[in-house]
Design a protein around this motif. Sequence first.
Motif, PDB file in Angstrom:
ATOM      1  N   ALA A 166       0.844  -1.205   0.000  1.00  0.00           N
ATOM      2  CA  ALA A 166       0.000   0.000   0.000  1.00  0.00           C
ATOM      3  C   ALA A 166       0.877   1.252   0.000  1.00  0.00           C
ATOM      4  CB  ALA A 166      -0.923  -0.013   1.216  1.00  0.00           C
ATOM      5  N   ALA A 167       1.956   1.218   0.762  1.00  0.00           N
ATOM      6  CA  ALA A 167       2.879   2.354   0.795  1.00  0.00           C
ATOM      7  C   ALA A 167       3.564   2.536  -0.555  1.00  0.00           C
ATOM      8  CB  ALA A 167       3.924   2.148   1.892  1.00  0.00           C
ATOM      9  N   ILE A 168       3.965   1.439  -1.184  1.00  0.00           N
ATOM     10  CA  ILE A 168       4.607   1.512  -2.498  1.00  0.00           C
ATOM     11  C   ILE A 168       3.650   2.063  -3.546  1.00  0.00           C
ATOM     12  CG2 ILE A 168       5.452   0.067  -4.407  1.00  0.00           C
ATOM     13  CD1 ILE A 168       6.881  -1.628  -2.281  1.00  0.00           C
ATOM     14  N   ALA A 169       2.374   1.676  -3.466  1.00  0.00           N
ATOM     15  CA  ALA A 169       1.376   2.206  -4.409  1.00  0.00           C
ATOM     16  C   ALA A 169       1.293   3.724  -4.307  1.00  0.00           C
ATOM     17  CB  ALA A 169       0.015   1.580  -4.131  1.00  0.00           C
ATOM     18  N   ASN A 170       1.315   4.227  -3.089  1.00  0.00           N
ATOM     19  CA  ASN A 170       1.253   5.683  -2.894  1.00  0.00           C
ATOM     20  C   ASN A 170       2.517   6.374  -3.382  1.00  0.00           C
ATOM     21  OD1 ASN A 170      -1.181   6.902  -1.119  1.00  0.00           O
ATOM     22  ND2 ASN A 170      -0.915   4.745  -0.654  1.00  0.00           N
ATOM     23  N   SER A 171       3.673   5.794  -3.098  1.00  0.00           N
ATOM     24  CA  SER A 171       4.922   6.420  -3.541  1.00  0.00           C
ATOM     25  C   SER A 171       5.016   6.408  -5.063  1.00  0.00           C
ATOM     26  CB  SER A 171       6.129   5.717  -2.914  1.00  0.00           C
ATOM     27  OG  SER A 171       6.275   4.399  -3.402  1.00  0.00           O
ATOM     28  N   SER A 172       4.584   5.319  -5.686  1.00  0.00           N
ATOM     29  CA  SER A 172       4.637   5.235  -7.150  1.00  0.00           C
ATOM     30  C   SER A 172       3.716   6.259  -7.793  1.00  0.00           C
ATOM     31  CB  SER A 172       4.249   3.824  -7.606  1.00  0.00           C
ATOM     32  OG  SER A 172       5.160   2.868  -7.118  1.00  0.00           O
ATOM     33  N   SER A 173       2.536   6.432  -7.221  1.00  0.00           N
ATOM     34  CA  SER A 173       1.609   7.433  -7.744  1.00  0.00           C
ATOM     35  C   SER A 173       2.175   8.836  -7.577  1.00  0.00           C
ATOM     36  CB  SER A 173       0.256   7.322  -7.022  1.00  0.00           C
ATOM     37  OG  SER A 173      -0.650   8.285  -7.519  1.00  0.00           O
ATOM     38  N   GLN A 174       2.785   9.099  -6.430  1.00  0.00           N
ATOM     39  CA  GLN A 174       3.397  10.409  -6.190  1.00  0.00           C
ATOM     40  C   GLN A 174       4.471  10.702  -7.237  1.00  0.00           C
ATOM     41  OE1 GLN A 174       2.862  12.750  -3.045  1.00  0.00           O
ATOM     42  NE2 GLN A 174       3.292  13.767  -4.976  1.00  0.00           N
ATOM     43  N   ILE A 175       5.294   9.717  -7.524  1.00  0.00           N
ATOM     44  CA  ILE A 175       6.357   9.872  -8.521  1.00  0.00           C
ATOM     45  C   ILE A 175       5.772  10.112  -9.914  1.00  0.00           C
ATOM     46  CG2 ILE A 175       8.228   8.640  -9.712  1.00  0.00           C
ATOM     47  CD1 ILE A 175       8.705   7.196  -6.970  1.00  0.00           C
TER      48      ILE A 175
END
Length: 300
Positions: free
Chosen positions: A228-237
Motif C-alpha cells: 500500500a505504501a509503495i502504491a502511494n509512492s509510485s503514484s506520487q512519482i
Amino acid sequence: MAVLFETFLEWKEYCDKKKVPLFQPVLDYEIREKERTQEEIEDALEKAYFVMRDAVKTGLNEDMTSRSGMIENGGKKVKKSPINVLSEEFKLLIARALAAKEVNSCMGRVVAAPTAGASGILPGVLVTLQEIHNIPDKKIHEALLISAGIALIMEKKSGIAGAVGGCQAETGTAAAMAAGAITFCLGGSIDIIFNAVAITTQCMLGLVCDPVAGLVEVPCVVRNASAAAIANSSSQIALANVSGVIPVDECVDAMGEVGQSMEDRYKETAMGGLAATPTGKAISKRVLISDIDIIDSSDE
C-alpha cells in the motif's frame, strides 16, 4: 471469457480513438461478459467498496487473532501507536491495510482484489485516499473499474497468483491496481496512470511467496501494508511526471519472466524463504500438531 485488452498500449489506443475515459471499456466489458445492465454493475461496485470499507472497520474494531496466533491485532496496534514515522495519515494507511488483510486471515469477509492474499491493499489505499481528498464514491467506483482492467491485463501477461509467479504477482498486481486508482482519482492522464503502474511493478519485481506454515498470514499481512505504501509512492512519482523509463507492458512482461524462472519453493509452497527458517519450521510443526488435535477431538 473474452479478453478485455492484450496490452496496456491497446487499452490506451482504444480510449484515445473512441475519446472515452479509461474506465469506460472496462464497464462495457463487465456489462457484456456478466450480461448485466450498467445499473447492476454500478450496484455491484458499490457493494464491493462497502465490503472493503467494512473490512477496514472490522479489522480496526474487532478481535483479529488468527487460530495460529501469528496474527494478533496488528492493525489496531499501529493505529493506536503514539509514534508517527511520517504522519497520522501514513500511519492510518498502514493500519487500514493491515486491518483489512487481517480480516481475511481471521476468516472474515473481504474482496479478493485481485486475490484474498492481497485483499488489504486496495481497501487501505482507497479508504485513506477518499478521506484525505474527499473523493466521491462515484469516482472511487470508476477507479475500481480501472483497477480491474489493470488486473485483467496483468493476469494474462504475468499471472496474479502467488503459486504462479510469487508474491510479486499477487501483492505486486494489487499494488499496481492501487497505484492506478490513486493516480486516476487525483487527475492523472492515461499515460501518467500507466506510468504509476509501471513504477509499482518495478518496485515489486522479484518478491517471493513464502507463507509460514502455508498460511496466508506471515509475511502476507505486513506485505499488504508495505505494498500500500509503495502504491502511494509510485503514484506520487508518476504524478510529478517522473518517468519509469521502461513502458508498462514491458514491466509486466518482465514480471512474468521473473515469475517463470522463480523456483517452485518460492511460489506458495512454504518450502523456501521465511517458511524455511528455523522459526518458520517450528511454527509449521506447531500449527500442524494443533490441526491434528482439532481433527481428533472432532471425531470423538
